[in-house]
Design a protein around this motif. Structure first.
Motif, PDB file in Angstrom:
ATOM      1  N   UNK A 469      26.482  53.609  31.042  1.00 38.28           N
ATOM      2  CA  UNK A 469      27.547  53.399  32.024  1.00 38.28           C
ATOM      3  C   UNK A 469      28.418  52.207  31.644  1.00 38.28           C
ATOM      4  N   UNK A 470      27.797  51.150  31.129  1.00 37.21           N
ATOM      5  CA  UNK A 470      28.586  49.988  30.725  1.00 37.21           C
ATOM      6  C   UNK A 470      29.536  50.307  29.581  1.00 37.21           C
ATOM      7  N   UNK A 471      29.074  51.071  28.602  1.00 42.55           N
ATOM      8  CA  UNK A 471      29.951  51.407  27.472  1.00 42.55           C
ATOM      9  C   UNK A 471      31.048  52.388  27.893  1.00 42.55           C
ATOM     10  N   UNK A 472      30.725  53.287  28.819  1.00 40.33           N
ATOM     11  CA  UNK A 472      31.771  54.183  29.323  1.00 40.33           C
ATOM     12  C   UNK A 472      32.827  53.402  30.094  1.00 40.33           C
ATOM     13  N   UNK A 473      32.391  52.393  30.832  1.00 42.68           N
ATOM     14  CA  UNK A 473      33.353  51.579  31.576  1.00 42.68           C
ATOM     15  C   UNK A 473      34.291  50.821  30.657  1.00 42.68           C
ATOM     16  N   UNK A 474      33.799  50.350  29.532  1.00 43.58           N
ATOM     17  CA  UNK A 474      34.654  49.647  28.584  1.00 43.58           C
ATOM     18  C   UNK A 474      35.737  50.553  28.012  1.00 43.58           C
ATOM     19  N   UNK A 475      35.430  51.835  27.876  1.00 44.83           N
ATOM     20  CA  UNK A 475      36.382  52.809  27.332  1.00 44.83           C
ATOM     21  C   UNK A 475      37.178  53.509  28.434  1.00 44.83           C
ATOM     22  N   UNK A 476      36.871  53.173  29.726  1.00 46.99           N
ATOM     23  CA  UNK A 476      37.526  53.792  30.883  1.00 46.99           C
ATOM     24  C   UNK A 476      37.299  55.311  30.897  1.00 46.99           C
ATOM     25  N   UNK A 477      36.026  55.683  30.712  1.00 45.21           N
ATOM     26  CA  UNK A 477      35.588  57.075  30.752  1.00 45.21           C
ATOM     27  C   UNK A 477      34.602  57.230  31.904  1.00 45.21           C
ATOM     28  N   UNK A 478      34.780  58.270  32.714  1.00 50.82           N
ATOM     29  CA  UNK A 478      33.903  58.521  33.848  1.00 50.82           C
ATOM     30  C   UNK A 478      32.614  59.173  33.364  1.00 50.82           C
ATOM     31  N   UNK A 479      31.477  58.686  33.875  1.00 46.44           N
ATOM     32  CA  UNK A 479      30.170  59.277  33.591  1.00 46.44           C
ATOM     33  C   UNK A 479      29.717  60.052  34.826  1.00 46.44           C
ATOM     34  N   UNK A 480      29.389  61.344  34.646  1.00 42.91           N
ATOM     35  CA  UNK A 480      29.096  62.225  35.773  1.00 42.91           C
ATOM     36  C   UNK A 480      27.716  62.850  35.613  1.00 42.91           C
ATOM     37  N   UNK A 481      27.121  63.248  36.775  1.00 42.02           N
ATOM     38  CA  UNK A 481      25.884  64.018  36.738  1.00 42.02           C
ATOM     39  C   UNK A 481      26.212  65.499  36.693  1.00 42.02           C
ATOM     40  N   UNK A 482      25.185  66.355  36.766  1.00 41.37           N
ATOM     41  CA  UNK A 482      25.398  67.801  36.577  1.00 41.37           C
ATOM     42  C   UNK A 482      26.255  68.413  37.674  1.00 41.37           C
ATOM     43  N   UNK A 483      26.380  67.738  38.830  1.00 43.61           N
ATOM     44  CA  UNK A 483      27.205  68.251  39.924  1.00 43.61           C
ATOM     45  C   UNK A 483      28.663  67.843  39.801  1.00 43.61           C
ATOM     46  N   UNK A 484      28.974  66.978  38.841  1.00 45.67           N
ATOM     47  CA  UNK A 484      30.324  66.451  38.726  1.00 45.67           C
ATOM     48  C   UNK A 484      30.556  65.214  39.559  1.00 45.67           C
ATOM     49  N   UNK A 485      29.483  64.588  40.075  1.00 49.71           N
ATOM     50  CA  UNK A 485      29.575  63.370  40.880  1.00 49.71           C
ATOM     51  C   UNK A 485      29.421  62.164  39.967  1.00 49.71           C
ATOM     52  N   UNK A 486      30.240  61.153  40.193  1.00 50.74           N
ATOM     53  CA  UNK A 486      30.215  59.969  39.343  1.00 50.74           C
ATOM     54  C   UNK A 486      28.881  59.231  39.457  1.00 50.74           C
ATOM     55  N   UNK A 487      28.365  58.784  38.308  1.00 54.57           N
ATOM     56  CA  UNK A 487      27.194  57.908  38.269  1.00 54.57           C
ATOM     57  C   UNK A 487      27.697  56.471  38.328  1.00 54.57           C
ATOM     58  N   UNK A 488      27.233  55.715  39.296  1.00 53.87           N
ATOM     59  CA  UNK A 488      27.725  54.355  39.508  1.00 53.87           C
ATOM     60  C   UNK A 488      26.607  53.343  39.310  1.00 53.87           C
ATOM     61  N   UNK A 489      27.011  52.098  39.075  1.00 58.44           N
ATOM     62  CA  UNK A 489      26.029  51.017  38.936  1.00 58.44           C
ATOM     63  C   UNK A 489      25.267  50.800  40.244  1.00 58.44           C
ATOM     64  N   UNK A 490      25.904  51.056  41.371  1.00 56.41           N
ATOM     65  CA  UNK A 490      25.218  50.901  42.658  1.00 56.41           C
ATOM     66  C   UNK A 490      24.075  51.894  42.780  1.00 56.41           C
ATOM     67  N   UNK A 491      24.285  53.131  42.301  1.00 56.27           N
ATOM     68  CA  UNK A 491      23.206  54.125  42.349  1.00 56.27           C
ATOM     69  C   UNK A 491      22.017  53.674  41.503  1.00 56.27           C
ATOM     70  N   UNK A 492      22.286  53.142  40.329  1.00 64.65           N
ATOM     71  CA  UNK A 492      21.198  52.697  39.456  1.00 64.65           C
ATOM     72  C   UNK A 492      20.487  51.484  40.041  1.00 64.65           C
ATOM     73  N   UNK A 493      21.241  50.560  40.658  1.00 65.09           N
ATOM     74  CA  UNK A 493      20.603  49.400  41.289  1.00 65.09           C
ATOM     75  C   UNK A 493      19.748  49.830  42.466  1.00 65.09           C
ATOM     76  N   UNK A 494      20.233  50.799  43.245  1.00 63.31           N
ATOM     77  CA  UNK A 494      19.448  51.278  44.385  1.00 63.31           C
ATOM     78  C   UNK A 494      18.154  51.921  43.910  1.00 63.31           C
ATOM     79  N   UNK A 495      18.227  52.701  42.836  1.00 60.99           N
ATOM     80  CA  UNK A 495      17.003  53.301  42.288  1.00 60.99           C
ATOM     81  C   UNK A 495      16.068  52.244  41.750  1.00 60.99           C
ATOM     82  N   UNK A 496      16.611  51.176  41.164  1.00 60.45           N
ATOM     83  CA  UNK A 496      15.776  50.097  40.668  1.00 60.45           C
ATOM     84  C   UNK A 496      15.077  49.352  41.774  1.00 60.45           C
TER      85      UNK A 496
END
Length: 500
Positions: A469-496
């Motif tokens: 996600x960090x490298x995609x953010x540097x290139x301004x590319x959206x990272x999505x899951x299989x549903x087409x929903x954006x994967x965010x740093x907040x989601x990863x922090x919540x899972x952590x």
């Protein structure tokens, strides 16, 4: 003489005194419900529900048994990015339909359409039971339930494939098929002599070519050694008017990759938008002459690795300029291993980007081959190392890659070092020189989404996705899951936090 009003008052007083004396003599009951005064019956509109019009009942039962996504919606399956229906969801919905059909005779009659509109056959006994039901209804002179069948999906294990006569019976009594899918589910042998010629592989396919066919989605398997176009082209000519999705696969291994020696009819598919092929190089050469003006999406898995052959080149030279979405099913590592085993090895470069200049979406596997000649660069696929107009890249089987890498390098559960090659592979997609128009990267694995967002995700998996996600953010590319929903740093922090 007393007045009538005074008599009435006196009688009321005597009645009141008598009731009070009787109440003192009788023991009091403790149940509060018995002390509640009885109310008169009042009519409720809810009691009119059994007498609703049939049209309303059908709408209510339709909503009560709806699947998401709708398995009868053709538009949802035209893109190869859509998540297909799963057998577990189908059986769960069928249990609900069965329970509603057993409520009453009226509901049973209303539910017949919903029970038969989508049939998923996962073993031979189910096909035999359905064929027997349709035959029994015909013999008894009852209306055939086959008239409700809109989608027939057959996907069975290799040892539980369906008999050809059962499938032919089902097709004969299902004149309103819209979607037909056969994924290697029919029991056919090359040396079998059919007692009924109607059940041969060729005639089984021709059963779909009925007058005024409504077929819009067709998935076929070739069980014969004869190439597809020679015995399927006449059938496709009769069903081509409404066909929007076509999937062709074969069970036989091609013996030769030479150009076809005999001509086949040219098929015109005027509204076909999606084509999925698991065929040999010889058949690709024949498909190159087909007329498909509306073709937009193609998924290819060459059964003989004939990507460098003449048929593959002819197909993409003829239809590549129309394509907007392309999926290459073979991973890069398999193709490279196959090319290394050839003698002599193919040396020509396949100009796939030149054949498909309007490509917007590309789907590949996570198992890419590391190019030892350029160790800082891992192309998403050996056949498409770069494209100037590609905006979307979907990656399949990331879950399998994560599991394999973790098992190959068992280390600290919190150390994400085993995932370094996969991280570098995804990071290579972000090179501006290779894909300057890239805006979206999507993880197409449902299991990978579960590994990332489960109640107890592994710390190293979260670290891996945080780095991606960090490298995609540097290139301004959206990272999505299989549903087409954006994967965010907040989601990863919540899972952590849940893991901690």
């Amino acid at each position: 003489m007393m007045r009538p009003s005074e008599d009435t008052q006196l009688l009321a007083r005597i009645q009141h005194i008598g009731q009070s004396i009787a109440a003192k003599l009788r023991p009091r009951r403790s149940c509060p419900a018995l002390r509640t005064p009885m109310r008169r019956y009042s009519h409720s509109p809810a009691h009119d529900l059994p007498y609703l019009p049939t049209e309303l009942w059908l709408l209510i039962l339709r909503e009560a048994t709806a699947m998401c996504p709708d398995p009868l919606d053709i538009s949802l399956g035209l893109s190869f990015l859509e998540t297909p229906c799963e057998v577990e969801a189908y059986f769960a919905t069928m249990r609900v339909k069965r329970d509603l059909a057993l409520v009453s005779k009226a509901w049973n009659k209303h539910m017949q359409e919903f029970l038969y509109e989508f049939v998923w056959i996962s073993r031979a006994s189910q096909a035999k039971a359905l064929a027997l039901t349709l035959l029994t209804q015909f013999i008894d002179g009852k209306p055939s339930s086959g008239r409700w069948i809109r989608r027939l999906h057959m996907e069975t294990p290799a040892l539980k494939r369906c008999a050809t006569d059962d499938i032919r019976t089902i097709l004969d009594y299902a004149p309103h098929l819209v979607i037909y899918s056969d994924h290697h589910a029919v029991r056919c042998t090359r040396y079998q002599e059919y007692s009924d010629v109607r059940c041969s592989p060729e005639q089984l396919v021709s059963a779909l070519a009925v007058p005024n066919s409504k077929l819009r989605r067709l998935s076929l398997t070739n069980y014969s050694d004869v190439p597809f176009p020679y015995h399927m082209s006449p059938m496709l000519k009769q069903t081509a008017r409404n066909l929007e999705y076509l999937e062709l696969s074969s069970t036989s291994i091609p013996l030769s990759s030479r150009a076809p020696t005999r001509t086949s009819p040219i098929v015109s598919l005027p509204v076909l938008q999606s084509l999925k092929l698991t065929l040999d190089n010889t058949t690709f050469a024949v498909l190159a002459s087909w007329k498909m003006p509306s073709l937009r999406n193609v998924s290819v898995v060459s059964s003989d690795f004939g990507y460098a052959g003449e048929g593959f080149a002819n197909f993409f030279e003829a239809h590549g300029s129309k394509l907007e979405q392309l999926e290459l099913g073979h991973s890069s590592s398999l193709i490279v291993e196959h090319n290394l085993s050839l003698n002599p090895r193919p040396i020509q470069q396949i100009p796939l980007a030149d054949w498909c200049p309007n490509l917007k979406e590309f789907i590949c596997s996570a198992d890419a081959e590391w190019n030892w000649r350029n160790p800082d660069w891992i192309a998403p696929h050996v056949l498409l190392p770069a494209h100037p107009h590609l905006r979307f890249i979907g990656i399949r089987d990331i879950d399998k890659r994560l599991i394999d890498d973790a098992s190959a390098f068992p280390a600290d559960p919190e150390d994400d070092a085993p995932f370094f090659p996969l991280l570098e592979q995804i990071s290579s997609l972000l090179f501006n020189n290779a894909f300057p128009s890239l805006r979206y990267i999507r993880d197409l694995s449902r299991t990978s989404h579960t590994m990332r967002s489960d109640r107890r995700p592994e710390i190293r998996v979260l670290k891996f996705w945080a780095n991606v996600l960090g490298r995609c953010g540097q290139r301004q590319v959206w990272l999505e899951d299989y549903r087409g929903v954006n994967i965010t740093a907040r989601d990863l922090r919540r899972a952590g936090l849940v893991t901690a």
